[in-house]
Structures are given as structure tokens and as C-alpha cells.
Scaffold this active site. Structure first.
Site, PDB file in Angstrom:
ATOM      1  N   THR A   1       0.852  -1.200   0.000  1.00 21.60           N
ATOM      2  CA  THR A   1       0.000   0.000   0.000  1.00 21.60           C
ATOM      3  C   THR A   1       0.882   1.241   0.000  1.00 21.60           C
ATOM      4  O   THR A   1       0.693   2.158  -0.821  1.00 21.60           O
ATOM      5  CB  THR A   1      -0.931   0.002   1.236  1.00 21.60           C
ATOM      6  OG1 THR A   1      -1.805  -1.129   1.153  1.00 21.60           O
ATOM      7  CG2 THR A   1      -1.744   1.285   1.309  1.00 21.60           C
TER       8      THR A   1
ATOM      9  N   ASN B   1      -5.432  -9.573  -7.432  1.00 16.48           N
ATOM     10  CA  ASN B   1      -5.571 -10.200  -6.123  1.00 16.48           C
ATOM     11  C   ASN B   1      -6.902 -10.933  -5.938  1.00 16.48           C
ATOM     12  O   ASN B   1      -7.064 -11.660  -4.972  1.00 16.48           O
ATOM     13  CB  ASN B   1      -5.383  -9.148  -5.028  1.00 16.48           C
ATOM     14  CG  ASN B   1      -6.171  -7.890  -5.287  1.00 16.48           C
ATOM     15  OD1 ASN B   1      -5.957  -7.211  -6.297  1.00 16.48           O
ATOM     16  ND2 ASN B   1      -7.105  -7.576  -4.417  1.00 16.48           N
TER      17      ASN B   1
ATOM     18  N   GLN C   1       1.075  -9.504  -5.771  1.00 11.85           N
ATOM     19  CA  GLN C   1       0.652 -10.902  -5.911  1.00 11.85           C
ATOM     20  C   GLN C   1       1.624 -11.730  -6.749  1.00 11.85           C
ATOM     21  O   GLN C   1       1.541 -12.951  -6.750  1.00 11.85           O
ATOM     22  CB  GLN C   1      -0.744 -10.977  -6.536  1.00 11.85           C
ATOM     23  CG  GLN C   1      -1.845 -10.438  -5.652  1.00 11.85           C
ATOM     24  CD  GLN C   1      -2.071 -11.266  -4.398  1.00 11.85           C
ATOM     25  OE1 GLN C   1      -1.612 -12.387  -4.268  1.00 11.85           O
ATOM     26  NE2 GLN C   1      -2.808 -10.687  -3.461  1.00 11.85           N
TER      27      GLN C   1
ATOM     28  N   SER D   1       5.085  -6.815  -1.411  1.00  8.56           N
ATOM     29  CA  SER D   1       4.620  -6.920  -0.030  1.00  8.56           C
ATOM     30  C   SER D   1       5.079  -8.254   0.548  1.00  8.56           C
ATOM     31  O   SER D   1       4.841  -9.301  -0.049  1.00  8.56           O
ATOM     32  CB  SER D   1       3.093  -6.844  -0.014  1.00  8.56           C
ATOM     33  OG  SER D   1       2.613  -7.075   1.292  1.00  8.56           O
TER      34      SER D   1
ATOM     35  N   HIS E   1       4.024  -9.937   3.197  1.00 11.27           N
ATOM     36  CA  HIS E   1       3.033 -10.881   3.745  1.00 11.27           C
ATOM     37  C   HIS E   1       2.240 -11.624   2.667  1.00 11.27           C
ATOM     38  O   HIS E   1       1.467 -12.525   2.976  1.00 11.27           O
ATOM     39  CB  HIS E   1       2.109 -10.192   4.755  1.00 11.27           C
ATOM     40  CG  HIS E   1       0.998  -9.357   4.178  1.00 11.27           C
ATOM     41  ND1 HIS E   1      -0.250  -9.867   3.916  1.00 11.27           N
ATOM     42  CD2 HIS E   1       0.941  -8.050   3.846  1.00 11.27           C
ATOM     43  CE1 HIS E   1      -1.024  -8.900   3.453  1.00 11.27           C
ATOM     44  NE2 HIS E   1      -0.321  -7.782   3.389  1.00 11.27           N
TER      45      HIS E   1
ATOM     46  N   CYS F   1     -17.184  -6.309   2.411  1.00 11.33           N
ATOM     47  CA  CYS F   1     -18.001  -5.588   3.380  1.00 11.33           C
ATOM     48  C   CYS F   1     -17.362  -4.224   3.554  1.00 11.33           C
ATOM     49  O   CYS F   1     -16.283  -4.113   4.112  1.00 11.33           O
ATOM     50  CB  CYS F   1     -18.036  -6.322   4.708  1.00 11.33           C
ATOM     51  SG  CYS F   1     -18.727  -7.962   4.562  1.00 11.33           S
TER      52      CYS F   1
HETATM   53  C1  LIG Z   1      -2.172  -7.058  -0.695  1.00 11.58           C
HETATM   54  C2  LIG Z   1      -2.047  -6.182  -1.872  1.00 11.58           C
HETATM   55  C3  LIG Z   1      -1.691  -4.834  -1.739  1.00 11.58           C
HETATM   56  C4  LIG Z   1      -1.475  -4.195  -0.409  1.00 11.58           C
HETATM   57  O1  LIG Z   1      -0.347  -4.723   0.252  1.00 11.58           O
HETATM   58  P1  LIG Z   1      -0.074  -4.428   1.788  1.00 11.58           P
HETATM   59  O2  LIG Z   1       1.353  -4.863   1.968  1.00 11.58           O
HETATM   60  O3  LIG Z   1      -1.054  -5.280   2.540  1.00 11.58           O
HETATM   61  O4  LIG Z   1      -0.265  -2.983   2.025  1.00 11.58           O
HETATM   62  C5  LIG Z   1      -1.563  -4.092  -2.878  1.00 11.58           C
HETATM   63  N1  LIG Z   1      -1.772  -4.624  -4.093  1.00 11.58           N
HETATM   64  C6  LIG Z   1      -2.118  -5.909  -4.268  1.00 11.58           C
HETATM   65  C7  LIG Z   1      -2.324  -6.444  -5.631  1.00 11.58           C
HETATM   66  C8  LIG Z   1      -2.273  -6.727  -3.151  1.00 11.58           C
HETATM   67  O5  LIG Z   1      -2.635  -7.998  -3.324  1.00 11.58           O
END
Ligand SMILES: *Cc1c(COP(=O)(O)O)cnc(C)c1O
Length: 380
Positions: free
Chosen positions: A70, A152, A180, A198, A200, A325
Site C-alpha cells: 500500500t 488479487n 501478488q 509486499s 506478507h 463488506c
Molecule cells: C495485498 C495487496 C496490496 C497491499 O499490500 P499491503 O502490503 O497489505 O499494504 C496491494 N496490491 C495488491 C495487488 C495486493 O494484493
């Protein structure tokens, strides 16, 4: 619990957790301090930077650590646009796509309030951008194009090499949201100027990510944060050593296992799809005609089956629906409506995503639970 929501987040790999622990404990030094503990932390940060860079096929000094994708997306989009505008660049156009992550769409929208012009391209029924539509949009001189590599919700891949070549030809900056894609599929950053990742989403910790900022030719950005000028001025704030170390190990693991994992996850994902298609006639695969992420499966269940009811009837499955939601209401996914689904259709969509810790037994159990739940739902 059968976890089938790997596109939402992934657990930290046990090796990642193990690698992080000392940096929360005895090795707590500030990586920006010049004493022993600080230097030790700084070295660990630089090793992790090398690992992330290697995974992306770029140089370590092109990696800027952020709090996640993000922030990386915000920094890339707002940072590039504001920097160029401040230099007196007359271009105002920013091009993106309707199925981008909210943080991309909202960053572009925020810039509209600063005098920039947004062009949001639609996608075809599979979720793909038409390269000719991009070429057309770029006829007006454009500052920046932001397109994700993998979606995503559907897992659909964009043809980044082709799109990036078009952007390059038009003289605009190319930003790619790799959240992703990184660590999950092979890729190239040829002709890409900025790219977000990202941890995680790739078995690393939450709260850490990175922005790739090209050095040749050099891309300049206006930082989002004012402060000590860490991360070569791009991102002030103390670098979180434990998270960065975990991210580095996650990147090494991803690189080492990528080829085998793609094959294994494609097998499991296709097996799950085959069982659902046979057990629940009328189920449709979203993005069926497009290349997709190995672990991604987004299906539209037959008429009469609400995805939310199905998940409620299967408490042992962790998956997502085609609805989000928001503050007060349940809205259909804008990604699914962009590929042509009605709100009704979207309410019957399930996102089932497999990952590193999914087994064949998980797939078999999930399929039988879902098929049994569908039969029970139909009876009600
Ligand atoms: C999860 C995701 C984000 C945001 O990533 P964070 O590290 O959770 O802020 C942005 N773009 C895509 C395509 C994502 O899957």
C-alpha cells in the site's frame, strides 16, 4: 481449518519466524546507529535488501523498504507525479486500470484533487487490459502508467512485458504492482521503472514491503514522509530490522522453491476446480481464458447458491467471497463487475487460493465440504 485464502495473506514460513526472532531480542540495535549493535543490524538489513533485489532481478540499491505494498504504491504514484509536476513537467495524465488494488485507484484519485488527470482503462471479460486501448490513452502525453502484474481476486496476469514496452515507447513512467506476483511466478522488470512488493503475500511478515526504484535511467520521487531521510531519502523512519530480515529470508525461500511450487500449486488448484466443476454443474471459472497465478481459483457458483451462505455452511474453510463488506453494506467486488459480472453473479463467487502449505488432502476435504454445503443450501 483448511486455509484457502493465500491471496489475502500468507502465514510466515517457519524459517522466516526463526530468522526474525534474534532481531526482536538481543540484536535490537538501530540500523542507523554507528556503534556495534547498529552496524550489525545495518548489515542484516543490507543482506535482506540483496535478497529482495535478487528475487526481482534488480540491484540492491534500487530497493526502498516501505511498510507494505500500500505504501509502496502510494509512494510510486504520488511521489513520481508530484516530483515531475514540481520540476515543471506539463504532463498531467496518469493511466491505470479498473481492476487495480484500491490503494492504486485511491492514490490516483487523490492526485486528481491536485490537478492531475486520471484515465482508468477497462478490461475484457477475462480481466485483461487491451494493449491497443493503452496505446490510445497514451496519445495524450502521460506522466505515469500503473498496472498490476497479477490480480488479487482473480489471479489473472497482465502481459506486463508487452504493456511496459508500449509505455516506454510513449515516454511515460511504468509502475507495476507486484504484490501478488513477486515470489510466486517468474517475471521480468524490463522497461519497468517502479514496482511494489509486499512481504506478507509471500510468506514474510506483515508490515514490510518494498518499492523498486529504477536507477538507470534514474527515477526520482517526492517522498511521502518528512524525517531523517532514511532509505536514500525516499522513506524516512527507522527501518524495522526484524521485519526486513524476515522479508529477506522469505525472498530467498521464494526464489529457491518457485519452480516446484508453481507446478505443485497449479496441480492442486486445477484438481480443486475439476472437483467443483464436476460436483456442482454450472459452476463457472472466472478468468478461465487468461493466464493466471498458480494458486488462484475464482469461481462463480450455480444460480441459487450465495457464496456467503456457502462459507457459513463450511466453517472449516477459510476463503473469500466476491463481495467486500464496506462500512455499512455488502458491495459486489468491483474487480468482478469490471470483467462483466452482475452484482448477482458476484454474490455467487468464491475465491479459493492455494499456497505453500496446502495439501492434496486439504483440496479433497474442501471440495467435499463445498459440494455437500451446496446440496444442503439447495434444499433450504
Ligand atoms: C495485498 C495487496 C496490496 C497491499 O499490500 P499491503 O502490503 O497489505 O499494504 C496491494 N496490491 C495488491 C495487488 C495486493 O494484493
Amino acid at each position: 481449518m483448511i486455509y484457502l485464502d493465500y491471496l489475502s495473506t500468507t502465514p510466515c514460513d517457519p524459517a522466516v519466524v526463526k530468522a526474525m526472532l534474534p532481531w526482536f531480542g538481543e540484536d535490537f540495535g538501530n540500523p542507523h546507529s554507528v556503534h556495534g549493535p547498529g552496524r550489525k543490524a545495518a548489515q542484516a538489513v543490507e543482506r535482506a535488501r540483496e535478497s529482495v533485489a535478487k528475487l526481482l532481478g534488480v540491484e540492491a540499491r534500487e530497493i526502498v523498504f516501505t511498510s507494505g505494498a500500500t505504501e509502496a504504491n502510494n509512494l510510486a504514484i504520488k511521489g513520481a507525479a508530484r516530483h515531475l509536476a514540481r520540476l515543471g513537467d506539463p504532463r498531467r495524465r496518469i493511466v491505470t486500470v479498473a481492476t487495480e488494488h484500491k490503494c492504486v485507484l485511491e492514490s490516483v484519485r487523490a492526485l486528481m484533487g491536485e490537478g492531475f488527470e486520471a484515465v482508468v482503462l477497462g478490461v475484457d471479460g477475462e480481466g485483461r487490459v487491451d494493449p491497443e486501448a493503452l496505446r490510445e490513452a497514451l496519445k495524450v502525453p502521460t506522466l505515469l502508467v500503473s498496472i498490476m502484474a497479477a490480480n488479487n481476486e482473480t489471479g489473472v496476469l497482465q502481459d506486463i512485458p508487452r504493456l511496459a514496452a508500449i509505455v516506454k515507447e510513449a515516454g511515460a513512467l511504468m509502475h507495476v504492482d507486484l504484490a501478488q506476483m513477486a515470489g510466486k511466478m517468474p517475471m521480468s522488470l524490463h522497461n519497468v521503472d517502479l514496482a511494489s512488493v509486499s512481504a506478507h503475500k509471500m510468506y514474510g511478515p506483515k508490515g514490510i514491503g518494498a518499492l523498486y526504484v529504477r536507477r538507470r535511467p534514474r527515477v526520482r520521487l517526492e517522498p511521502l514522509l518528512s524525517g531523517g531521510g532514511q532509505e536514500r531519502g525516499f522513506r524516512s523512519g527507522t527501518v524495522p530490522t526484524p521485519l526486513v530480515v524476515g522479508f529477506g529470508v522469505a525472498a530467498e525461500l521464494a526464489a529457491a522453491t518457485l519452480a516446484d511450487e508453481v507446478a505443485r500449486q497449479v496441480f492442486l488448484r486445477d484438481d480443486l476446480w475439476a472437483q467443483l466443476r464436476d460436483g456442482l454443474p454450472g459452476t463457472v471459472l472466472n478468468g478461465a481464458g487468461a493466464p493466471r497465478l498458480a494458486g488462484a481459483l475464482n469461481v462463480c457458483l450455480p444460480e441459487g447458491l450465495a457464496a456467503l451462505d456457502m462459507l457459513e455452511a463450511c466453517p472449516d474453510i477459510a476463503a473469500s467471497t466476491g463481495s467486500a463488506c464496506t462500512a455499512a453494506e455488502i458491495a459486489p467486488s468491483y474487480v468482478l463487475t469490471a470483467i462483466g459480472l452482475s452484482a448477482q453473479d458476484a454474490s455467487r463467487c468464491l475465491r479459493l487460493s492455494v499456497g505453500r502449505f496446502t495439501s492434496k488432502a486439504d483440496i479433497d476435504r474442501a471440495a467435499s465440504f463445498l459440494i455437500a454445503a451446496a446440496r444442503a443450501c439447495h434444499h433450504n
